[in-house]
Design a protein around this motif. Sequence first.
Motif, PDB file in Angstrom:
ATOM      1  N   PHE A  65      -1.017   5.692  15.870  1.00  0.00           N
ATOM      2  CA  PHE A  65      -1.786   5.459  14.651  1.00  0.00           C
ATOM      3  C   PHE A  65      -1.046   6.154  13.497  1.00  0.00           C
ATOM      4  O   PHE A  65      -1.261   7.327  13.215  1.00  0.00           O
ATOM      5  CB  PHE A  65      -3.206   5.999  14.797  1.00  0.00           C
ATOM      6  N   LEU A  66      -0.194   5.385  12.849  1.00  0.00           N
ATOM      7  CA  LEU A  66       0.640   5.932  11.773  1.00  0.00           C
ATOM      8  C   LEU A  66      -0.127   5.905  10.464  1.00  0.00           C
ATOM      9  O   LEU A  66      -0.640   4.868  10.056  1.00  0.00           O
ATOM     10  CB  LEU A  66       1.926   5.119  11.642  1.00  0.00           C
ATOM     11  N   ILE A  67      -0.175   7.046   9.796  1.00  0.00           N
ATOM     12  CA  ILE A  67      -0.891   7.132   8.529  1.00  0.00           C
ATOM     13  C   ILE A  67       0.076   7.534   7.425  1.00  0.00           C
ATOM     14  O   ILE A  67       0.857   8.472   7.570  1.00  0.00           O
ATOM     15  CB  ILE A  67      -2.047   8.148   8.631  1.00  0.00           C
ATOM     16  N   ASN A  68      -0.006   6.811   6.325  1.00  0.00           N
ATOM     17  CA  ASN A  68       0.835   7.075   5.162  1.00  0.00           C
ATOM     18  C   ASN A  68      -0.036   7.121   3.921  1.00  0.00           C
ATOM     19  O   ASN A  68      -0.755   6.171   3.626  1.00  0.00           O
ATOM     20  CB  ASN A  68       1.893   5.976   5.021  1.00  0.00           C
ATOM     21  N   HIS A  69      -0.007   8.219   3.221  1.00  0.00           N
ATOM     22  CA  HIS A  69      -0.802   8.367   1.986  1.00  0.00           C
ATOM     23  C   HIS A  69       0.183   8.483   0.829  1.00  0.00           C
ATOM     24  O   HIS A  69       0.465   9.563   0.332  1.00  0.00           O
ATOM     25  CB  HIS A  69      -1.681   9.625   2.105  1.00  0.00           C
ATOM     26  N   ALA A  70       0.710   7.321   0.435  1.00  0.00           N
ATOM     27  CA  ALA A  70       1.840   7.292  -0.490  1.00  0.00           C
ATOM     28  C   ALA A  70       1.464   7.594  -1.936  1.00  0.00           C
ATOM     29  O   ALA A  70       2.303   8.021  -2.720  1.00  0.00           O
ATOM     30  CB  ALA A  70       2.518   5.932  -0.402  1.00  0.00           C
ATOM     31  N   SER A  71       0.218   7.330  -2.288  1.00  0.00           N
ATOM     32  CA  SER A  71      -0.193   7.574  -3.675  1.00  0.00           C
ATOM     33  C   SER A  71      -1.615   8.096  -3.681  1.00  0.00           C
ATOM     34  O   SER A  71      -2.272   8.159  -2.638  1.00  0.00           O
ATOM     35  CB  SER A  71      -0.100   6.288  -4.496  1.00  0.00           C
ATOM     36  N   LEU A  72      -2.103   8.450  -4.852  1.00  0.00           N
ATOM     37  CA  LEU A  72      -3.451   9.011  -4.961  1.00  0.00           C
ATOM     38  C   LEU A  72      -4.543   7.962  -4.810  1.00  0.00           C
ATOM     39  O   LEU A  72      -5.720   8.293  -4.828  1.00  0.00           O
ATOM     40  CB  LEU A  72      -3.608   9.741  -6.294  1.00  0.00           C
ATOM     41  N   THR A  73      -4.144   6.707  -4.686  1.00  0.00           N
ATOM     42  CA  THR A  73      -5.153   5.657  -4.542  1.00  0.00           C
ATOM     43  C   THR A  73      -4.953   4.805  -3.299  1.00  0.00           C
ATOM     44  O   THR A  73      -5.692   3.857  -3.072  1.00  0.00           O
ATOM     45  CB  THR A  73      -5.156   4.726  -5.771  1.00  0.00           C
ATOM     46  N   LEU A  74      -3.967   5.128  -2.484  1.00  0.00           N
ATOM     47  CA  LEU A  74      -3.686   4.275  -1.322  1.00  0.00           C
ATOM     48  C   LEU A  74      -3.302   5.086  -0.095  1.00  0.00           C
ATOM     49  O   LEU A  74      -2.428   5.941  -0.132  1.00  0.00           O
ATOM     50  CB  LEU A  74      -2.539   3.305  -1.650  1.00  0.00           C
ATOM     51  N   SER A  75      -4.000   4.777   1.002  1.00  0.00           N
ATOM     52  CA  SER A  75      -3.628   5.294   2.311  1.00  0.00           C
ATOM     53  C   SER A  75      -3.567   4.110   3.259  1.00  0.00           C
ATOM     54  O   SER A  75      -4.379   3.185   3.163  1.00  0.00           O
ATOM     55  CB  SER A  75      -4.647   6.320   2.813  1.00  0.00           C
ATOM     56  N   THR A  76      -2.608   4.126   4.172  1.00  0.00           N
ATOM     57  CA  THR A  76      -2.503   3.039   5.141  1.00  0.00           C
ATOM     58  C   THR A  76      -2.540   3.584   6.560  1.00  0.00           C
ATOM     59  O   THR A  76      -2.029   4.674   6.834  1.00  0.00           O
ATOM     60  CB  THR A  76      -1.206   2.227   4.959  1.00  0.00           C
ATOM     61  N   LEU A  77      -3.168   2.815   7.422  1.00  0.00           N
ATOM     62  CA  LEU A  77      -3.215   3.119   8.855  1.00  0.00           C
ATOM     63  C   LEU A  77      -2.529   1.963   9.567  1.00  0.00           C
ATOM     64  O   LEU A  77      -2.942   0.811   9.401  1.00  0.00           O
ATOM     65  CB  LEU A  77      -4.663   3.250   9.330  1.00  0.00           C
ATOM     66  N   ILE A  93      -3.559  -1.448   8.069  1.00  0.00           N
ATOM     67  CA  ILE A  93      -4.828  -1.494   7.333  1.00  0.00           C
ATOM     68  C   ILE A  93      -4.673  -0.638   6.080  1.00  0.00           C
ATOM     69  O   ILE A  93      -4.226   0.503   6.162  1.00  0.00           O
ATOM     70  CB  ILE A  93      -5.990  -0.953   8.197  1.00  0.00           C
ATOM     71  N   GLU A  94      -5.048  -1.205   4.943  1.00  0.00           N
ATOM     72  CA  GLU A  94      -4.929  -0.480   3.677  1.00  0.00           C
ATOM     73  C   GLU A  94      -6.297   0.027   3.219  1.00  0.00           C
ATOM     74  O   GLU A  94      -7.306  -0.661   3.346  1.00  0.00           O
ATOM     75  CB  GLU A  94      -4.364  -1.392   2.588  1.00  0.00           C
ATOM     76  N   CYS A  95      -6.286   1.220   2.656  1.00  0.00           N
ATOM     77  CA  CYS A  95      -7.491   1.811   2.083  1.00  0.00           C
ATOM     78  C   CYS A  95      -7.173   2.227   0.649  1.00  0.00           C
ATOM     79  O   CYS A  95      -6.230   2.993   0.425  1.00  0.00           O
ATOM     80  CB  CYS A  95      -7.914   3.023   2.902  1.00  0.00           C
ATOM     81  N   ARG A  96      -7.937   1.693  -0.301  1.00  0.00           N
ATOM     82  CA  ARG A  96      -7.676   1.994  -1.712  1.00  0.00           C
ATOM     83  C   ARG A  96      -8.911   2.542  -2.404  1.00  0.00           C
ATOM     84  O   ARG A  96     -10.016   2.030  -2.222  1.00  0.00           O
ATOM     85  CB  ARG A  96      -7.240   0.726  -2.462  1.00  0.00           C
ATOM     86  N   SER A  97      -8.726   3.597  -3.196  1.00  0.00           N
ATOM     87  CA  SER A  97      -9.786   4.058  -4.089  1.00  0.00           C
ATOM     88  C   SER A  97      -9.555   3.332  -5.410  1.00  0.00           C
ATOM     89  O   SER A  97      -8.501   3.462  -6.022  1.00  0.00           O
ATOM     90  CB  SER A  97      -9.727   5.576  -4.267  1.00  0.00           C
ATOM     91  N   LEU A  98     -10.537   2.548  -5.841  1.00  0.00           N
ATOM     92  CA  LEU A  98     -10.319   1.629  -6.955  1.00  0.00           C
ATOM     93  C   LEU A  98     -10.522   2.256  -8.330  1.00  0.00           C
ATOM     94  O   LEU A  98      -9.895   1.848  -9.294  1.00  0.00           O
ATOM     95  CB  LEU A  98     -11.227   0.409  -6.807  1.00  0.00           C
ATOM     96  N   ASP A  99     -11.415   3.216  -8.438  1.00  0.00           N
ATOM     97  CA  ASP A  99     -11.703   3.756  -9.763  1.00  0.00           C
ATOM     98  C   ASP A  99     -11.638   5.277  -9.814  1.00  0.00           C
ATOM     99  O   ASP A  99     -12.190   5.905 -10.712  1.00  0.00           O
ATOM    100  CB  ASP A  99     -13.079   3.268 -10.245  1.00  0.00           C
ATOM    101  N   PHE A 100     -10.951   5.854  -8.849  1.00  0.00           N
ATOM    102  CA  PHE A 100     -10.744   7.296  -8.884  1.00  0.00           C
ATOM    103  C   PHE A 100      -9.511   7.631  -8.051  1.00  0.00           C
ATOM    104  O   PHE A 100      -9.052   6.820  -7.249  1.00  0.00           O
ATOM    105  CB  PHE A 100     -11.970   8.058  -8.362  1.00  0.00           C
ATOM    106  N   GLN A 101      -8.995   8.816  -8.258  1.00  0.00           N
ATOM    107  CA  GLN A 101      -7.848   9.264  -7.475  1.00  0.00           C
ATOM    108  C   GLN A 101      -8.340  10.133  -6.323  1.00  0.00           C
ATOM    109  O   GLN A 101      -9.208  10.980  -6.513  1.00  0.00           O
ATOM    110  CB  GLN A 101      -6.874  10.049  -8.366  1.00  0.00           C
ATOM    111  N   ALA A 102      -7.787   9.896  -5.166  1.00  0.00           N
ATOM    112  CA  ALA A 102      -8.238  10.594  -3.974  1.00  0.00           C
ATOM    113  C   ALA A 102      -7.075  11.336  -3.334  1.00  0.00           C
ATOM    114  O   ALA A 102      -6.186  10.717  -2.755  1.00  0.00           O
ATOM    115  CB  ALA A 102      -8.853   9.604  -2.987  1.00  0.00           C
ATOM    116  N   THR A 103      -7.107  12.643  -3.462  1.00  0.00           N
ATOM    117  CA  THR A 103      -6.087  13.454  -2.809  1.00  0.00           C
ATOM    118  C   THR A 103      -6.240  13.385  -1.295  1.00  0.00           C
ATOM    119  O   THR A 103      -5.267  13.437  -0.556  1.00  0.00           O
ATOM    120  CB  THR A 103      -6.201  14.923  -3.264  1.00  0.00           C
TER     121      THR A 103
END
Lengths: 109, 116
Positions: free
Chosen positions: B67-79, B21-31
Motif C-alpha cells: 500500500f504505497l502512499i504519496n502525499h505530494a502536495s498539501l491537497t493531494l494524497s494517493t494510495l 486512489i486519489e484523495c484531494r482536499s478541495l477547499d483547504f490545505q491538509a498537511t
Amino acid sequence: GQNIDQPTEMTATEGAIVQINCTYQTSGFNGLFWYQQHAGEAPTFLSYNVLDGLEEKGRFSSFLSRSKGYSYLLLKELQMKDSASYLCAPMDSNYQLIWGAGTKLIIKP
Amino acid sequence: GAVVSQHPSRVICKSGTSVKIECRSLDFQATTMFWYRQFPKKSLMLMATSNEGSKATYEQGVEKDKFLINHASLTLSTLTVTSAHPEDSSFYICSALTGGSHNEQFFGPGTRLTVL
C-alpha cells in the motif's frame, strides 16, 4: 490501551428521541467526534466536542464529560432517514481518531 | 464544511494489477491525511497517516510495500494498491485534517475496490 464502548444496536420509533452513549479511553485527548454512516458510504461529520457540556445543532445534540470519559449523541424528532450507524470517535494526542464499531440505529414507523 | 474528494469512486481490477486512489482536499490545505479501510459491518481501520513532504506512517500489520502512499502536495494524497489480490477488495476511505484550532477531520466519499 485505547478503546471505545458503544451499544451495538438500538431501535427507536419515528418521531421519538434516542440517546446513544459512548465511553472512551485514549492516550491524550483532542476532542470527540460523532459521525453518521449509512451502509456503503463514508462517514459524515455530525459534531465535535472539545469542552465539557452540550452542543446543540438542529435535531442533533452532543454532550461531553472529559473527566468521565463519556459522551452521548441525542437525536430528536427521529426520521426514517436517521437509520444508520453512529460512530463515536475521540481524537488522541496524535490527532488520530480512535474508532469503535459504532451503534446501528434502526428507526421503525 | 470542508470538502474532500476521492477518485475513483469504484474500481474493478484483475488480480496482480495495481490500482491508484486519489484523495484531494478541495477547499483547504491538509498537511495530514489519513487512509482507512473498512470491511463489511466492521469499524474503520486506520491504515496509515500521510504527511505532506515526508514518508507515511503505517499502522502495525499494514504492508508499506503493498500500500504505497504519496502525499505530494498539501491537497493531494494517493494510495496505490500494488499487485492487488481478491482479499484486498474493500472500501478505502481517506480523510484530511483541516488544521487550526478545531483541527477537524473530513472524510472523502470512499472508493470501493473489487479485485477479481
